[in-house]
Write a protein that holds these residues in place. Structure first.
Motif, PDB file in Angstrom:
ATOM      1  N   LYS A   1      -0.520   6.999   1.374  1.00 17.68           N
ATOM      2  CA  LYS A   1      -1.864   7.587   1.301  1.00 17.68           C
ATOM      3  C   LYS A   1      -2.937   6.521   1.536  1.00 17.68           C
ATOM      4  CE  LYS A   1      -4.633  10.594  -1.634  1.00 17.68           C
ATOM      5  NZ  LYS A   1      -4.689  11.355  -2.885  1.00 17.68           N
ATOM      6  N   GLU A   2      -2.790   5.370   0.895  1.00 16.94           N
ATOM      7  CA  GLU A   2      -3.753   4.280   1.059  1.00 16.94           C
ATOM      8  C   GLU A   2      -3.726   3.731   2.486  1.00 16.94           C
ATOM      9  OE1 GLU A   2      -3.760   2.328  -3.410  1.00 16.94           O
ATOM     10  OE2 GLU A   2      -2.127   1.840  -2.036  1.00 16.94           O
TER      11      GLU A   2
ATOM     12  N   LEU B   1       0.844  -1.195   0.000  1.00 10.53           N
ATOM     13  CA  LEU B   1       0.000   0.000   0.000  1.00 10.53           C
ATOM     14  C   LEU B   1       0.877   1.241   0.000  1.00 10.53           C
ATOM     15  CD1 LEU B   1      -2.606  -0.972   2.744  1.00 10.53           C
ATOM     16  CD2 LEU B   1      -2.914  -1.077   0.290  1.00 10.53           C
ATOM     17  N   THR B   2       0.376   2.266  -0.655  1.00  9.81           N
ATOM     18  CA  THR B   2       1.070   3.548  -0.583  1.00  9.81           C
ATOM     19  C   THR B   2       0.782   4.160   0.786  1.00  9.81           C
ATOM     20  OG1 THR B   2      -0.785   4.840  -1.429  1.00  9.81           O
ATOM     21  CG2 THR B   2       0.750   3.926  -3.063  1.00  9.81           C
TER      22      THR B   2
ATOM     23  N   LYS C   1      -5.450   6.236   4.810  1.00 12.73           N
ATOM     24  CA  LYS C   1      -6.901   6.165   4.630  1.00 12.73           C
ATOM     25  C   LYS C   1      -7.473   4.917   5.306  1.00 12.73           C
ATOM     26  CE  LYS C   1     -10.532   6.126   1.165  1.00 12.73           C
ATOM     27  NZ  LYS C   1     -10.876   6.079  -0.259  1.00 12.73           N
ATOM     28  N   THR C   2      -6.815   3.793   5.135  1.00 14.51           N
ATOM     29  CA  THR C   2      -7.263   2.542   5.762  1.00 14.51           C
ATOM     30  C   THR C   2      -7.237   2.658   7.285  1.00 14.51           C
ATOM     31  OG1 THR C   2      -6.436   1.271   3.892  1.00 14.51           O
ATOM     32  CG2 THR C   2      -6.818   0.064   5.930  1.00 14.51           C
TER      33      THR C   2
END
Length: 96
Positions: A8-9, A5-6, A12-13
């Motif tokens: 950012k991802e 995952l980045t 968000k998660t």
């Protein structure tokens, strides 16, 4: 095979996970959480210090400002480093 995952991802998660757990988001980011039960019991989590304390007003410093609890016969029933329980006839709560 694991998924990458980045940042950012991942952020968000994590935020979605924290939001799904009631009250945890405020604790993690240090925001004050105020719980009022009836007109005579109030709890404030995540405060840093007591600015003023008497039977008619209790003022608490928080990360986002000053919380003022107004009422009569106010009493800090219990307190820890980050949480205070106030009892008395509570007539108002303000954030300045």
């Amino acid at each position: 095979m694991s998924q990458r995952l980045t940042i950012k991802e991942l952020t968000k998660t994590f935020k979605n996970f924290i939001s799904s757990i009631d009250g945890v988001e405020e604790s993690i980011i240090g925001l004050p959480l105020i719980t009022i039960i009836g007109e005579d019991n109030l709890r404030v989590e995540n405060f840093s210090s007591i600015i003023e304390y008497n039977q008619e007003i209790i003022r608490l410093k928080t990360k986002i400002g000053v919380i003022s609890i107004i009422g009569k016969n106010l009493l800090a029933k219990s307190m820890t480093k980050e949480e205070i329980v106030i009892r008395g006839k509570i007539s108002g709560v303000n954030l300045n």
